[in-house]
Write an enzyme that holds these catalytic residues in place. Structure first.
Site, PDB file in Angstrom:
ATOM      1  N   TYR A  37      84.014 -79.201 -76.994  1.00 53.07           N
ATOM      2  CA  TYR A  37      82.664 -78.656 -77.115  1.00 53.07           C
ATOM      3  C   TYR A  37      82.576 -77.318 -76.383  1.00 53.07           C
ATOM      4  CZ  TYR A  37      77.562 -78.367 -76.746  1.00 53.07           C
ATOM      5  OH  TYR A  37      76.255 -77.960 -76.811  1.00 53.07           O
ATOM      6  N   SER A  83      45.557 -90.321 -72.706  1.00 53.47           N
ATOM      7  CA  SER A  83      46.230 -91.197 -71.762  1.00 53.47           C
ATOM      8  C   SER A  83      46.307 -92.599 -72.365  1.00 53.47           C
ATOM      9  CB  SER A  83      45.430 -91.183 -70.470  1.00 53.47           C
ATOM     10  OG  SER A  83      46.089 -91.954 -69.527  1.00 53.47           O
ATOM     11  N   GLU A 114      58.025-100.509 -76.916  1.00 53.55           N
ATOM     12  CA  GLU A 114      59.104 -99.662 -76.387  1.00 53.55           C
ATOM     13  C   GLU A 114      58.899 -99.503 -74.884  1.00 53.55           C
ATOM     14  OE1 GLU A 114      58.474 -95.470 -77.656  1.00 53.55           O
ATOM     15  OE2 GLU A 114      56.457 -96.159 -78.114  1.00 53.55           O
ATOM     16  N   LYS A 116      58.134 -97.765 -71.290  1.00 58.08           N
ATOM     17  CA  LYS A 116      57.305 -96.656 -70.812  1.00 58.08           C
ATOM     18  C   LYS A 116      58.143 -95.892 -69.794  1.00 58.08           C
ATOM     19  CE  LYS A 116      52.748 -95.908 -68.683  1.00 58.08           C
ATOM     20  NZ  LYS A 116      53.219 -94.908 -67.788  1.00 58.08           N
ATOM     21  N   ASP A 118      59.101 -93.247 -66.934  1.00 57.59           N
ATOM     22  CA  ASP A 118      58.376 -92.719 -65.789  1.00 57.59           C
ATOM     23  C   ASP A 118      58.765 -91.264 -65.569  1.00 57.59           C
ATOM     24  OD1 ASP A 118      56.638 -92.700 -63.745  1.00 57.59           O
ATOM     25  OD2 ASP A 118      57.877 -93.854 -62.356  1.00 57.59           O
ATOM     26  N   ARG A 137      51.035 -81.741 -70.087  1.00 55.01           N
ATOM     27  CA  ARG A 137      49.849 -82.410 -70.603  1.00 55.01           C
ATOM     28  C   ARG A 137      48.559 -81.806 -70.040  1.00 55.01           C
ATOM     29  NH1 ARG A 137      46.451 -87.177 -71.019  1.00 55.01           N
ATOM     30  NH2 ARG A 137      46.428 -87.685 -68.814  1.00 55.01           N
ATOM     31  N   TYR A 225      58.303 -89.766 -78.414  1.00 58.37           N
ATOM     32  CA  TYR A 225      57.699 -91.034 -78.831  1.00 58.37           C
ATOM     33  C   TYR A 225      56.457 -90.915 -79.700  1.00 58.37           C
ATOM     34  CZ  TYR A 225      55.254 -90.036 -74.438  1.00 58.37           C
ATOM     35  OH  TYR A 225      54.581 -89.427 -73.418  1.00 58.37           O
ATOM     36  N   LYS A 313      52.304-102.645 -67.341  1.00 61.90           N
ATOM     37  CA  LYS A 313      53.172-102.034 -66.315  1.00 61.90           C
ATOM     38  C   LYS A 313      53.896-103.076 -65.477  1.00 61.90           C
ATOM     39  CE  LYS A 313      50.437 -97.914 -65.594  1.00 61.90           C
ATOM     40  NZ  LYS A 313      49.981 -97.056 -64.524  1.00 61.90           N
ATOM     41  N   CYS A 403      81.142 -91.042 -32.065  1.00 62.37           N
ATOM     42  CA  CYS A 403      81.335 -92.032 -33.123  1.00 62.37           C
ATOM     43  C   CYS A 403      81.070 -93.428 -32.565  1.00 62.37           C
ATOM     44  CB  CYS A 403      82.770 -91.937 -33.662  1.00 62.37           C
ATOM     45  SG  CYS A 403      83.149 -93.239 -34.844  1.00 62.37           S
ATOM     46  N   CYS A 406      84.779 -95.175 -32.638  1.00 62.07           N
ATOM     47  CA  CYS A 406      85.950 -94.726 -31.863  1.00 62.07           C
ATOM     48  C   CYS A 406      85.595 -93.771 -30.733  1.00 62.07           C
ATOM     49  CB  CYS A 406      86.987 -94.102 -32.793  1.00 62.07           C
ATOM     50  SG  CYS A 406      86.454 -92.516 -33.456  1.00 62.07           S
ATOM     51  N   CYS A 419      82.768 -88.080 -38.333  1.00 62.73           N
ATOM     52  CA  CYS A 419      83.713 -88.438 -37.284  1.00 62.73           C
ATOM     53  C   CYS A 419      85.049 -87.819 -37.683  1.00 62.73           C
ATOM     54  CB  CYS A 419      83.846 -89.952 -37.162  1.00 62.73           C
ATOM     55  SG  CYS A 419      85.264 -90.414 -36.153  1.00 62.73           S
ATOM     56  N   CYS A 425      90.372 -93.543 -36.386  1.00 64.23           N
ATOM     57  CA  CYS A 425      89.091 -94.239 -36.206  1.00 64.23           C
ATOM     58  C   CYS A 425      89.177 -95.530 -37.007  1.00 64.23           C
ATOM     59  CB  CYS A 425      87.942 -93.371 -36.707  1.00 64.23           C
ATOM     60  SG  CYS A 425      86.360 -94.234 -36.788  1.00 64.23           S
TER      61      CYS A 425
HETATM   62  S1  IVH Z   1      52.386 -93.210 -75.928  1.00 64.81           S
HETATM   63  C1  IVH Z   1      48.273 -91.767 -77.236  1.00 64.81           C
HETATM   64  N1  IVH Z   1      54.760 -94.007 -75.261  1.00 64.81           N
HETATM   65  O1  IVH Z   1      52.668 -92.788 -70.104  1.00 64.81           O
HETATM   66  C2  IVH Z   1      49.507 -92.471 -76.851  1.00 64.81           C
HETATM   67  N2  IVH Z   1      53.450 -92.869 -73.635  1.00 64.81           N
HETATM   68  O2  IVH Z   1      50.409 -93.736 -68.518  1.00 64.81           O
HETATM   69  C3  IVH Z   1      50.386 -91.557 -76.137  1.00 64.81           C
HETATM   70  N3  IVH Z   1      54.578 -92.547 -71.491  1.00 64.81           N
HETATM   71  O3  IVH Z   1      50.634 -90.006 -70.599  1.00 64.81           O
HETATM   72  C4  IVH Z   1      51.258 -92.172 -75.164  1.00 64.81           C
HETATM   73  N4  IVH Z   1      56.468 -93.515 -72.056  1.00 64.81           N
HETATM   74  O4  IVH Z   1      53.137 -89.654 -70.583  1.00 64.81           O
HETATM   75  C5  IVH Z   1      53.639 -93.384 -74.858  1.00 64.81           C
HETATM   76  N5  IVH Z   1      56.907 -94.743 -74.774  1.00 64.81           N
HETATM   77  C6  IVH Z   1      55.791 -94.107 -74.402  1.00 64.81           C
HETATM   78  C7  IVH Z   1      55.647 -93.582 -73.115  1.00 64.81           C
HETATM   79  C8  IVH Z   1      54.445 -92.962 -72.764  1.00 64.81           C
HETATM   80  C9  IVH Z   1      55.798 -92.898 -71.108  1.00 64.81           C
HETATM   81  C10 IVH Z   1      53.602 -91.885 -70.621  1.00 64.81           C
HETATM   82  C11 IVH Z   1      52.791 -90.808 -71.268  1.00 64.81           C
HETATM   83  C12 IVH Z   1      51.341 -91.151 -70.954  1.00 64.81           C
HETATM   84  C13 IVH Z   1      51.510 -92.084 -69.799  1.00 64.81           C
HETATM   85  C14 IVH Z   1      50.302 -92.990 -69.683  1.00 64.81           C
END
Ligand code: IVH
Length: 661
Positions: A37, A83, A114, A116, A118, A137, A225, A313, A403, A406, A419, A425
């Site tokens: 690559y 949100s 699916e 979520k 972080d 956002r 997503y 969650k 240390c 030793c 050390c 040691c």
């Molecule tokens: S869907 C209108 N899918 O979680 C629906 N959000 O706590 C849009 N997030 O602001 C959100 N993984 O940033 C969706 N698989 C997922 C996600 C996801 C993470 C975040 C997203 C949202 C926050 C809400």
């Protein structure tokens, strides 16, 4: 080459690189090695430098460009970025599900589920298949324009494939993998800068850099997503949207499934909770979405979130507890690591009583001392670590100047406390021996931590090589050893004296050199003499070995102290060249690979088969002898099964040719 030809080659190279990015990031199944690559990439870079008239802002070489910004420009999103309604309680989701079905007037509804992620939610806009804009956002309606920063993320395609739409705005999550986050913090601390509290903050901080060249050095990734808006295509189901996104070349959140009831959602939730620790990045729950897009319209929105999606969650994996003491532990490389001894707390089902403080710079920066209250996180499969101090006890941290094992005067080598007494040691000698006997090195069973300590304390092992001169009577003098266990250990040691080069290299414990790299070095060097003469240039040709590591390896094996140990060892043991056991094992054997391999690329797998005299085929035929399956195998596996062809997993394949997984 004529100018036209050069232009064609440049275009061909761009297409090839885009295609291999797609295989790597979206399909998770690279077909070429990192080295191959890089060769394509450098050829393109060279041609673009030589012929600036053919440069283009959407070339894969132009991910990092432009000057640092003065400030971020605020932009309006193509569609509001809402949100999610969420809870930690399953019962709350059950109520959501009842409301959804009641409002739709249906018995059963298909949910798309699916993980979520972080990280940080971003909007990415493509026009005529070209990446044109990315924004944070923000308040959901307006966000900051972070186009230049998002462009540096390699898993964000700069061009879409397969007849992309005129306009597409997608939403995804930018994340930082946990190991990248820990490395970044180590580096920041070494530079005297503030570390990030968690991978999410690290991702956010990296995206909010005014200089995209800084963002480019951060290990960021993206998973998409949701479609915010698309022109010229319409869908009935979210699953159809996903198929289309993937086809256009966008990497999606995984694993994803369709379920049909609340208990099935609960089952998926539990499954994700179990895999949570095995993922390279943080997930904080699951997202449940109505799959039918018409149903989504009927359900509608509140001012803040859609009525058709819900986040369930996981329990947070951080707790506040008290530091009882700080222990300083000496590792085999001499690094003295501070460890916080904690008032035990249960974090996500695991009792935690020790947490890593990583290194000297980190405790100093976090200013942690016994008595302080701290926030502790247990994430992924990493050791629990202290994030920050939340309450000060007024006590001062005492940094040892000698240390603890030793008594040698310690030296500071930012970010580490070291050390310098090397194997004189006891802690470093014990660490080296334990590493030497480990599974992927000499693999000597029956030599536990306690025995190693006793052997050192009684002067039976003074230097690493003494391990190979141990006598039965030495072992019989130790508590817990009988005739049988002593015999077994002596036999195990004498058997281990014939070792293949890959394991020998790993056994040396060179910093940054794990088993996989050792195996690749061994395959390149073939025998121990070549290995002892290896140059930085040769090492750099190996995937995963950069400038720094190559330098470190050459320095390590040429350091007179290590060299003497190696020479002494070579008098007691026999290092078998890699070709000693290779060249024959797959003679005339035809092999097909399917799915994602985790310990090597397809290119490396091919090299291994060919070294053993075999041949790699691209599809399963009646002549195929073995099908090796990785993760998410394709139809080749079904075909192999139907034809009764031998199927091996990656581990079995490696064992077949005498390597370890
Ligand atoms: S869907 C209108 N899918 O979680 C629906 N959000 O706590 C849009 N997030 O602001 C959100 N993984 O940033 C969706 N698989 C997922 C996600 C996801 C993470 C975040 C997203 C949202 C926050 C809400």
């Amino acid at each position: 080459m004529g100018r036209e030809k050069i232009k064609d080659r440049i275009e061909e190279l761009r297409k090839l690189i885009e295609y291999h990015d797609y295989l790597y990031y979206v399909k998770n199944s690279p077909e070429i090695s990192d080295q191959e690559y890089d060769e394509l990439f450098y050829e393109l870079k060279r041609l673009e430098e030589e012929f600036p008239e053919f440069r283009s802002p959407d070339s894969p070489t132009q991910r990092v460009g432009g000057k640092p910004l003065e400030e971020f420009v605020v932009v309006e999103h193509v569609a509001p970025m809402l949100s999610l309604d969420s809870s930690h309680k399953y019962e709350d989701f059950v109520r959501f599900d009842e409301r959804v079905r009641r409002n739709l007037g249906v018995e059963k509804v298909e949910y798309f589920v699916e993980p979520k992620l972080d990280g940080l939610s971003v909007e990415v806009v493509y026009e005529y298949g070209k990446f044109v804009r990315a924004a944070t956002r923000g308040d959901g309606v307006r966000g900051e324009d972070i186009t230049a920063n998002v462009k540096t993320i390699r898993s964000v395609p700069l061009k879409l494939f397969n007849d992309p739409p005129r306009m597409l705005a997608v939403r995804g999550e930018v994340i930082m993998p946990i190991d990248g986050f820990l490395k970044l913090n180590e580096q920041l601390l070494a530079e005297g800068k503030a570390p990030f509290a968690n991978p999410r903050n690290a991702a956010a901080g990296s995206l909010r850099q005014l200089d995209p060249r800084i963002t480019a050095t951060r290990p960021l990734e993206i998973y998409f997503y949701d479609i915010l808006r698309v022109e010229g295509v319409s869908f009935n189901l979210h699953t159809e949207e996903r198929n289309c996104l993937e086809n256009w070349g966008l990497r999606l959140t995984m694993p994803a499934e369709i379920v049909e009831s609340a208990p099935q959602v609960a089952e998926f939730f539990k499954r994700m909770e179990r895999v949570r620790d095995d993922l390279p990045y943080e997930i904080d729950g699951i997202v449940i979405k109505v799959n039918n897009l018409e149903f989504r319209e009927i359900l509608g929105y509140t001012s803040r979130f859609p009525r058709w999606a819900y986040a369930l969650k996981f329990a947070p994996r951080e707790k506040i507890t008290t530091v009882l003491d700080i222990e300083w532990s000496v590792g085999r490389t001499g690094v003295v690591t501070p460890i916080a001894i904690l008032e035990p707390v249960n974090i996500g089902g695991v009792q935690v009583s020790r947490a890593s403080l990583h290194n000297l710079a980190e405790v100093k920066f976090k200013d942690i001392a016994p008595g302080d209250k701290v926030r502790v996180v247990r994430a992924g499969d990493v050791i629990p670590y202290v994030v920050e101090k939340v309450e000060d006890s007024g006590k001062e941290l005492v940094i040892p100047d000698r240390c603890p094992v030793c008594n040698t005067t310690l030296v500071e080598k930012n970010p580490f406390l070291i050390c310098p007494n090397k194997y004189a040691c006891k802690a470093q000698l014990a660490g080296a021996i334990r590493h030497l006997v480990s599974k992927e090195a000499f693999d000597i069973k029956g030599l536990g931590e306690r025995t190693v300590e006793l052997l050192i304390d009684r002067g039976l092992i003074k230097r690493v090589v003494d391990l190979f001169s141990l006598k039965k009577k030495d072992l019989l003098s130790l508590p817990g050893f009988g005739e049988k266990s002593a015999n077994n250990l002596i036999t195990a040691i004498s058997k281990a004296k014939r070792i293949t080069l890959d394991r020998f290299i790993h056994a040396l414990g060179i910093p940054g050199v794990g088993y996989k790299i050792s195996r690749d070095i061994a395959l390149k060097c073939v025998n121990v003499d070549n290995f002892l003469r290896v140059t930085e240039e040769e090492l750099k040709q190996i995937d995963g070995i950069g400038e720094l590591l190559a330098k470190g390896i050459v320095e390590f094996i040429n350091d007179p102290y290590h060299r003497e140990i190696i020479e002494d060892m070579l008098e007691k043991i026999e290092v078998l060249p890699m070709s000693y056991s290779s060249g024959e094992k797959l003679k005339g054997v035809k092999v097909v690979f399917t799915g994602t391999l985790s310990s090597m690329t397809r290119g490396e797998a091919r090299k291994l088969v060919e070294l053993e005299g075999g041949e790699v085929q691209s599809s399963v035929t009646s002549k195929t002898d073995i099908v090796v399956v990785g993760d998410r195998p394709g139809s080749k596996l079904d075909k192999a099964k139907a034809m009764g062809i031998k199927v091996l997993n990656e581990k079995e394949f490696l064992e077949l040719i005498g390597l370890r997984y």
